[in-house]
Scaffold this motif. Structure first.
Motif, PDB file in Angstrom:
ATOM      1  N   HIS A 193       0.900  -1.049  -0.028  1.00 23.91           N
ATOM      2  CA  HIS A 193      -0.037   0.264   0.039  1.00 23.91           C
ATOM      3  C   HIS A 193       1.063   1.314  -0.063  1.00 23.91           C
ATOM      4  O   HIS A 193       1.222   1.908   1.149  1.00 23.91           O
ATOM      5  CB  HIS A 193      -0.927   0.018   1.124  1.00 23.91           C
ATOM      6  CG  HIS A 193      -2.222   0.757   1.175  1.00 23.91           C
ATOM      7  ND1 HIS A 193      -3.312   0.033   0.692  1.00 23.91           N
ATOM      8  CD2 HIS A 193      -2.518   2.038   1.029  1.00 23.91           C
ATOM      9  CE1 HIS A 193      -4.277   0.894   0.719  1.00 23.91           C
ATOM     10  NE2 HIS A 193      -3.569   2.149   0.719  1.00 23.91           N
ATOM     11  N   ASN A 195       2.155   4.763  -0.102  1.00 25.64           N
ATOM     12  CA  ASN A 195       1.615   6.390  -0.065  1.00 25.64           C
ATOM     13  C   ASN A 195       2.640   7.239  -0.786  1.00 25.64           C
ATOM     14  O   ASN A 195       2.284   8.302  -0.878  1.00 25.64           O
ATOM     15  CB  ASN A 195       1.651   6.827   1.423  1.00 25.64           C
ATOM     16  CG  ASN A 195       0.559   5.637   2.127  1.00 25.64           C
ATOM     17  OD1 ASN A 195      -0.739   6.105   1.926  1.00 25.64           O
ATOM     18  ND2 ASN A 195       0.841   4.822   2.859  1.00 25.64           N
ATOM     19  N   ASP A 328     -12.093  10.244  -1.951  1.00 31.46           N
ATOM     20  CA  ASP A 328     -11.041   9.963  -2.846  1.00 31.46           C
ATOM     21  C   ASP A 328      -9.899   9.036  -2.341  1.00 31.46           C
ATOM     22  O   ASP A 328      -9.776   8.157  -3.176  1.00 31.46           O
ATOM     23  CB  ASP A 328     -10.350  11.175  -3.358  1.00 31.46           C
ATOM     24  CG  ASP A 328     -11.257  12.258  -4.277  1.00 31.46           C
ATOM     25  OD1 ASP A 328     -12.377  11.462  -4.656  1.00 31.46           O
ATOM     26  OD2 ASP A 328     -11.109  13.232  -4.198  1.00 31.46           O
ATOM     27  N   ILE A 329      -9.559   9.396  -1.474  1.00 30.65           N
ATOM     28  CA  ILE A 329      -8.430   8.496  -0.638  1.00 30.65           C
ATOM     29  C   ILE A 329      -9.000   7.080  -0.165  1.00 30.65           C
ATOM     30  O   ILE A 329      -8.430   5.892  -0.685  1.00 30.65           O
ATOM     31  CB  ILE A 329      -8.048   8.991   0.729  1.00 30.65           C
ATOM     32  CG1 ILE A 329      -7.075  10.183   0.391  1.00 30.65           C
ATOM     33  CG2 ILE A 329      -7.089   7.935   1.348  1.00 30.65           C
ATOM     34  CD1 ILE A 329      -6.430  11.154   1.547  1.00 30.65           C
ATOM     35  N   ARG A 331     -11.540   5.596  -2.095  1.00 33.36           N
ATOM     36  CA  ARG A 331     -11.647   5.016  -3.210  1.00 33.36           C
ATOM     37  C   ARG A 331     -10.394   4.340  -3.839  1.00 33.36           C
ATOM     38  O   ARG A 331     -10.288   3.296  -4.201  1.00 33.36           O
ATOM     39  CB  ARG A 331     -12.239   5.960  -4.314  1.00 33.36           C
ATOM     40  CG  ARG A 331     -12.616   5.149  -5.517  1.00 33.36           C
ATOM     41  CD  ARG A 331     -13.274   6.197  -6.488  1.00 33.36           C
ATOM     42  NE  ARG A 331     -14.460   6.954  -6.099  1.00 33.36           N
ATOM     43  CZ  ARG A 331     -14.610   8.117  -5.699  1.00 33.36           C
ATOM     44  NH1 ARG A 331     -13.382   8.893  -5.905  1.00 33.36           N
ATOM     45  NH2 ARG A 331     -15.510   8.723  -5.145  1.00 33.36           N
ATOM     46  N   ALA A 332      -9.203   5.287  -3.645  1.00 33.27           N
ATOM     47  CA  ALA A 332      -8.112   4.776  -4.120  1.00 33.27           C
ATOM     48  C   ALA A 332      -7.484   3.418  -3.401  1.00 33.27           C
ATOM     49  O   ALA A 332      -6.640   2.650  -3.784  1.00 33.27           O
ATOM     50  CB  ALA A 332      -6.970   5.841  -4.109  1.00 33.27           C
ATOM     51  N   ASP A 333      -7.832   3.593  -1.962  1.00 32.45           N
ATOM     52  CA  ASP A 333      -7.458   2.535  -1.133  1.00 32.45           C
ATOM     53  C   ASP A 333      -8.071   1.404  -1.590  1.00 32.45           C
ATOM     54  O   ASP A 333      -7.589   0.121  -1.518  1.00 32.45           O
ATOM     55  CB  ASP A 333      -7.513   2.572   0.067  1.00 32.45           C
ATOM     56  CG  ASP A 333      -6.668   3.701   0.758  1.00 32.45           C
ATOM     57  OD1 ASP A 333      -5.739   4.157   0.273  1.00 32.45           O
ATOM     58  OD2 ASP A 333      -7.152   4.120   1.973  1.00 32.45           O
ATOM     59  N   ARG A 335      -9.428   0.570  -4.398  1.00 34.13           N
ATOM     60  CA  ARG A 335      -8.967  -0.338  -5.701  1.00 34.13           C
ATOM     61  C   ARG A 335      -7.409  -0.986  -5.611  1.00 34.13           C
ATOM     62  O   ARG A 335      -7.443  -2.137  -6.203  1.00 34.13           O
ATOM     63  CB  ARG A 335      -8.627   0.842  -6.873  1.00 34.13           C
ATOM     64  CG  ARG A 335      -9.986   1.304  -7.265  1.00 34.13           C
ATOM     65  CD  ARG A 335      -9.611   2.732  -8.110  1.00 34.13           C
ATOM     66  NE  ARG A 335     -11.073   3.038  -8.814  1.00 34.13           N
ATOM     67  CZ  ARG A 335     -11.120   4.021  -9.564  1.00 34.13           C
ATOM     68  NH1 ARG A 335     -10.185   4.779 -10.113  1.00 34.13           N
ATOM     69  NH2 ARG A 335     -12.605   4.605  -9.831  1.00 34.13           N
ATOM     70  N   MET A 336      -6.541  -0.380  -4.659  1.00 36.46           N
ATOM     71  CA  MET A 336      -5.423  -1.308  -4.396  1.00 36.46           C
ATOM     72  C   MET A 336      -5.836  -2.436  -3.812  1.00 36.46           C
ATOM     73  O   MET A 336      -5.183  -3.725  -4.142  1.00 36.46           O
ATOM     74  CB  MET A 336      -4.438  -0.606  -3.573  1.00 36.46           C
ATOM     75  CG  MET A 336      -3.733   0.617  -4.356  1.00 36.46           C
ATOM     76  SD  MET A 336      -2.607   1.366  -3.609  1.00 36.46           S
ATOM     77  CE  MET A 336      -3.311   2.499  -2.370  1.00 36.46           C
ATOM     78  N   ASP A 369     -18.907   3.411  -8.651  1.00 36.74           N
ATOM     79  CA  ASP A 369     -18.991   4.564  -9.438  1.00 36.74           C
ATOM     80  C   ASP A 369     -20.097   4.935 -10.265  1.00 36.74           C
ATOM     81  O   ASP A 369     -20.240   6.010 -10.978  1.00 36.74           O
ATOM     82  CB  ASP A 369     -17.501   5.015  -9.784  1.00 36.74           C
ATOM     83  CG  ASP A 369     -16.586   4.894  -8.927  1.00 36.74           C
ATOM     84  OD1 ASP A 369     -16.911   5.467  -7.645  1.00 36.74           O
ATOM     85  OD2 ASP A 369     -15.274   4.682  -8.975  1.00 36.74           O
TER      86      ASP A 369
END
Length: 532
Positions: A193, A195, A328-329, A331-333, A335-336, A369
């Motif tokens: 993960h 950053n 937004d954060i 959603r990115a987490d 997806r990973m 989404d």
């Protein structure tokens, strides 16, 4: 011949597949995987912290990983915001998308959905997301190896301090004695993960947060000393010239045991002047502001904003903007971690049960989404009769529904049709009309549904108005006469009730107009039939 591949794209040896049930990275009482860890946060200085970070970047991450765990246990604010970020993703819905509409791909997706219902992945998401702070996390897979149902039955969290990096500085390996062993590909889920871009040991949030925590700990210590010295009054005990040594000892114990360490004992004839620090109140506020400022920086680091953790001015609009940043954060987490779950769990489960495949289903974690489900269903319901075609499997994937049972129509979206209307008891069942009459009735219905000619409607309207004009004139004259003769509204009502109006002329006009309209409609139907 296709073979099972690990997360690095290398073939998995058949001998290692047979050891699915073995526990590889269990803790040991003595060795490189102890349950008890060190605490490098005790007495931490800037020089020691820099040394810990430098050693982690050079391949010795033990102290850094212990420090990351220490900070999460010692700092209330950091523990709160990092827990918020992990829980916001751990509670998101989990869905499965089939690789295609082919029967075998749909079967694979249904198999994964059945396994997800056991809650194994859902229960392990929080521990997997421990990679947010430390850059990576390792979960050991405990397999259930029933015939035709080889699936994980538990995901066991393994502390990161039991692992290290290979010579490349990025590949996670298991510490075993004095050596480093590669991870068995079918036994571990390694979630990265990052950053920031770079090596895995330099990509976790704890590396940045450690500096803010160290400075905050210094401020907290100074604040505690300040409160102890200036937060309570100084006790002064006075004794007279005739006081003995025993009396003075009693007085000293009394003033010392009241509270704190700020106490003194002097003769009654002596004088001590206490000079008050004028900026004592401002000094206490300085420590608080410094601690709050460091907490806000940690909130920005972990959550990307501060409104959801601290009450700040700015109104509802600012709170909405900050919430969008946090989403937004999130959603990115999601997806990973979806990529990790698909590649290291979903594909392996399908390969072990159905053999290697060219395409595998995908595990999706997060809020969709796309258009909301209510809007999708409403659009399909309204646009379907107009010719819109939608694959049934796509609708089922959006709704999280499984495929219909074998033997049923795979394209059916709705349920069974409504039962036919039963005739009342004793009534004779009417036979259906002949096909020719049914066709004629459908033709008549379609012609009546069409829009009539505008000029015909206008002509009928004008004719009806002209015929009714004379009939209405007599009625309106009587009503107008009573209106002028009435003294008030109640009197006018009584006069209207007493009128004897003759509706015969108006009824004749309306009946004549309806008859003309009916004949005109029949004529138009005949013209359409002859023209068709």
């Amino acid at each position: 011949m296709m073979a099972l591949l690990d997360q690095y794209g290398k073939p998995i040896p058949p001998a290692s597949i047979r050891r699915l049930r073995e526990e590889v990275a269990a803790p040991t009482l003595t060795g490189v995987r102890p349950v008890v860890s060190g605490h490098p946060a005790e007495g931490l200085t800037p020089a020691r912290l820099a040394q810990i970070h430098r050693a982690a970047a050079q391949g010795d991450p033990l102290r850094y990983l212990e420090l990351a765990e220490d900070i999460e246990e010692r700092d209330l604010h950091y523990a709160g915001v990092i827990g918020t970020r992990k829980r916001s993703v751990a509670q998101l819905p989990i869905t499965v998308e089939a690789a295609s509409d082919a029967a075998e791909h749909v079967q694979h997706a249904d198999f994964l959905r059945a396994w997800l219902k056991t809650g194994v992945l859902e229960g392990g998401l929080f521990d997997i997301l421990d990679a947010v702070g430390k850059g990576f996390s390792v979960m050991e897979i405990m397999w259930r190896t029933d015939p035709g149902n080889i699936v994980p039955q538990r995901l066991a969290f393994r502390p990161q301090r039991w692992f290290s990096t290979d010579d490349d500085g990025d590949t996670i390996v298991l510490l075993e004695g004095a050596t480093k062993q590669p991870l068995a590909p079918h036994k571990f889920v390694v979630h990265r993960h990052p950053n920031k871009s770079g090596l895995v040991m330099r990509s976790g949030l704890a590396r940045v947060a450690s500096w803010a925590w160290m400075y905050k700990s210094f401020t907290m210590k100074d604040w505690a000393i300040f409160v102890q010295n200036y937060g309570q009054p100084i006790r002064v005990g006075k004794y007279g010239p005739n006081a003995s040594d025993a009396d003075r000892d009693v007085l000293m114990r009394a003033v010392a045991n009241i509270a704190g360490d700020c106490a003194a004992m002097i003769p009654e004839s002596m004088l001590i002047e206490f000079i008050e620090a004028k900026n004592a109140v401002d000094g206490s506020a300085l420590y608080e502001k410094r601690v709050d400022w460091l907490d806000r920086q940690i909130s920005k680091l972990v959550l990307g904003q501060t409104t959801t953790t601290d009450a700040v001015s700015g109104g509802h609009a600012v709170a909405q903007e900050h919430r969008l940043v946090q989403e937004d954060i999130e959603r990115a987490d999601a997806r990973m971690i979806s990529t990790t779950a698909t590649q290291q769990l979903g594909q392996l489960i399908i390969a072990l049960n159905f053999g290697p495949q060219e395409a595998y289903p995908s595990i999706r974690i997060g809020r969709p989404d796309e258009v909301p489900l209510a809007n999708v269903v409403d659009a399909v319901q309204k646009l379907g009769p107009l010719g819109l075609k939608v694959e049934a499997s796509e609708i089922r994937d959006r709704l999280g529904l499984s495929e219909p049972a074998k033997g049923e129509d795979a394209d059916v979206i709705g349920g069974r049709p409504p039962p036919p209307v039963q005739a009342p008891p004793g009534a004779e069942a009417k036979p259906p009309p002949p096909p020719e009459l049914q066709a004629f009735q459908r033709r008549i219905a379609s012609l009546h549904a069409s829009q009539p000619e505008t000029d015909v409607i206008q002509a009928l309207t004008d004719r009806l108005a002209l015929d009714a004009q004379g009939a209405l004139a007599g009625v309106l004259d009587q009503v107008q006469a009573e209106l002028h003769a009435a003294s008030d509204l109640a009197d006018f009502g009584r006069r209207l009730a007493g009128l004897r109006l003759d509706p015969e002329a108006l009824a004749v006009v309306l009946g004549r107009g309806m008859a003309i309209a009916h004949l005109a409609g029949q004529a138009m139907v005949l013209d359409e039939l002859q023209g068709g």
